[in-house]
Each structure stands twice: as structure tokens, then as C-alpha cells.
Design a protein around this motif. Sequence first.
Motif, PDB file in Angstrom:
ATOM      1  N   LEU A   4       0.836  -1.204   0.000  1.00 43.45           N
ATOM      2  CA  LEU A   4       0.000   0.000   0.000  1.00 43.45           C
ATOM      3  C   LEU A   4       0.866   1.247   0.000  1.00 43.45           C
ATOM      4  O   LEU A   4       0.567   2.227  -0.699  1.00 43.45           O
ATOM      5  N   GLY A   5       1.929   1.230   0.782  1.00 41.32           N
ATOM      6  CA  GLY A   5       2.845   2.374   0.807  1.00 41.32           C
ATOM      7  C   GLY A   5       3.499   2.577  -0.542  1.00 41.32           C
ATOM      8  O   GLY A   5       3.611   3.713  -1.028  1.00 41.32           O
ATOM      9  N   ASP A   6       3.924   1.498  -1.194  1.00 36.49           N
ATOM     10  CA  ASP A   6       4.508   1.591  -2.525  1.00 36.49           C
ATOM     11  C   ASP A   6       3.483   2.114  -3.519  1.00 36.49           C
ATOM     12  O   ASP A   6       3.795   2.959  -4.376  1.00 36.49           O
ATOM     13  N   PHE A   7       2.234   1.618  -3.422  1.00 32.57           N
ATOM     14  CA  PHE A   7       1.175   2.067  -4.331  1.00 32.57           C
ATOM     15  C   PHE A   7       0.874   3.547  -4.111  1.00 32.57           C
ATOM     16  O   PHE A   7       0.690   4.300  -5.061  1.00 32.57           O
ATOM     17  N   GLU A   8       0.841   3.952  -2.838  1.00 28.49           N
ATOM     18  CA  GLU A   8       0.584   5.361  -2.523  1.00 28.49           C
ATOM     19  C   GLU A   8       1.688   6.236  -3.109  1.00 28.49           C
ATOM     20  O   GLU A   8       1.397   7.286  -3.704  1.00 28.49           O
ATOM     21  N   GLN A   9       2.919   5.801  -2.990  1.00 30.48           N
ATOM     22  CA  GLN A   9       4.031   6.567  -3.559  1.00 30.48           C
ATOM     23  C   GLN A   9       3.916   6.607  -5.081  1.00 30.48           C
ATOM     24  O   GLN A   9       4.171   7.643  -5.702  1.00 30.48           O
ATOM     25  N   TYR A  10       3.512   5.485  -5.676  1.00 30.94           N
ATOM     26  CA  TYR A  10       3.329   5.430  -7.127  1.00 30.94           C
ATOM     27  C   TYR A  10       2.239   6.405  -7.574  1.00 30.94           C
ATOM     28  O   TYR A  10       2.392   7.136  -8.552  1.00 30.94           O
ATOM     29  N   VAL A  11       1.129   6.434  -6.820  1.00 29.35           N
ATOM     30  CA  VAL A  11       0.028   7.364  -7.148  1.00 29.35           C
ATOM     31  C   VAL A  11       0.502   8.805  -7.014  1.00 29.35           C
ATOM     32  O   VAL A  11       0.195   9.649  -7.861  1.00 29.35           O
ATOM     33  N   LYS A  12       1.265   9.117  -5.967  1.00 30.62           N
ATOM     34  CA  LYS A  12       1.778  10.480  -5.789  1.00 30.62           C
ATOM     35  C   LYS A  12       2.714  10.868  -6.927  1.00 30.62           C
ATOM     36  O   LYS A  12       2.666  12.002  -7.422  1.00 30.62           O
ATOM     37  N   THR A  13       3.530   9.907  -7.338  1.00 30.19           N
ATOM     38  CA  THR A  13       4.445  10.173  -8.457  1.00 30.19           C
ATOM     39  C   THR A  13       3.657  10.435  -9.734  1.00 30.19           C
ATOM     40  O   THR A  13       3.940  11.384 -10.478  1.00 30.19           O
ATOM     41  N   LEU A  14       2.638   9.603 -10.001  1.00 32.59           N
ATOM     42  CA  LEU A  14       1.803   9.819 -11.191  1.00 32.59           C
ATOM     43  C   LEU A  14       1.091  11.162 -11.108  1.00 32.59           C
ATOM     44  O   LEU A  14       0.996  11.902 -12.114  1.00 32.59           O
ATOM     45  N   GLU A  15       0.564  11.471  -9.933  1.00 35.10           N
ATOM     46  CA  GLU A  15      -0.134  12.743  -9.745  1.00 35.10           C
ATOM     47  C   GLU A  15       0.813  13.913 -10.039  1.00 35.10           C
ATOM     48  O   GLU A  15       0.436  14.874 -10.716  1.00 35.10           O
ATOM     49  N   TRP A  16       2.049  13.808  -9.545  1.00 35.50           N
ATOM     50  CA  TRP A  16       3.015  14.889  -9.779  1.00 35.50           C
ATOM     51  C   TRP A  16       3.354  14.989 -11.251  1.00 35.50           C
ATOM     52  O   TRP A  16       3.418  16.087 -11.816  1.00 35.50           O
ATOM     53  N   GLU A  17       3.536  13.840 -11.925  1.00 35.01           N
ATOM     54  CA  GLU A  17       3.847  13.854 -13.359  1.00 35.01           C
ATOM     55  C   GLU A  17       2.681  14.410 -14.163  1.00 35.01           C
ATOM     56  O   GLU A  17       2.870  15.194 -15.104  1.00 35.01           O
ATOM     57  N   ILE A  18       1.451  14.024 -13.802  1.00 35.87           N
ATOM     58  CA  ILE A  18       0.267  14.538 -14.501  1.00 35.87           C
ATOM     59  C   ILE A  18       0.155  16.049 -14.296  1.00 35.87           C
ATOM     60  O   ILE A  18      -0.150  16.807 -15.231  1.00 35.87           O
ATOM     61  N   GLN A  19       0.405  16.486 -13.063  1.00 38.37           N
ATOM     62  CA  GLN A  19       0.356  17.921 -12.767  1.00 38.37           C
ATOM     63  C   GLN A  19       1.421  18.663 -13.576  1.00 38.37           C
ATOM     64  O   GLN A  19       1.161  19.750 -14.106  1.00 38.37           O
TER      65      GLN A  19
END
Length: 117
Positions: free
Chosen positions: A91-106
Motif C-alpha cells: 500500500l505504501g509503494d502504491f501510494e508513492q506510485y500514485v503520488k508520483t503519477l499525480e506529480w507527473e500529470i500535474q
Amino acid sequence: MFNALLQEHQKRVAEERAKVDASRAVANQHANKLSDALVDAVNAGVAEAFQTQKVIEQEARSLQVQAHKFNKQTTQWMGAITTFNNSLKELGDFEQYVKTLEWEIQTVSDAIERIEQ
């Protein structure tokens, strides 16, 4: 006269021997009773020690069974905790992955907005 004294002496000796023999028989009976009582007392202690040993052995076996069950249950708990811990890591890895995607999308979104202006 000497015959009468001799016979009386022999009679008294025979009576004393009879008394001594009777006393010896009584003493033997008392010694046998004492011996039996002492053996019974020792045997009672041995029997009690044997019973106590049987109880201790039975409790030791019971404790060993309980320890085995506890060990098995602990192993199961450790497996469940390890699985839970790995799930939390994922879950922590997935959360970090989502944050990374969110930052890249932003970042891409900001870049597109700049290009449009």
C-alpha cells in the motif's frame, strides 16, 4: 537334702528359662511389629513420592502439549503479521506510485497550460 536342693535349683532354672523364653518371644513379636511399622512408614513415603512423580509427569506432558499448541499458534500469528506487513508495504509503494503519477500529470498539465497561453 542335696537332691532336694538340686531339684529345686533345676526347677528354678527351668522357670527362669521359661520366663526368658517367654520374654524373648514377646520381644520378637514387638520387634516384628516395629519392623513392620517402620517398613510401612517408609513404603508410605515411597508411595507418596511415586504418586507425586506420576502427577508431575502428567502435568509435564500436558504443559508440553500446550507449549506445542502455543508454538503452532504463534507461528500462525507470525505468518499473518508478515502478510499484513507486506500488504502495508505494498500500500505504501502504491501510494508513492500514485503520488508520483499525480506529480507527473500535474507537471504535464502545467506544461500544456503554458503552451496554450
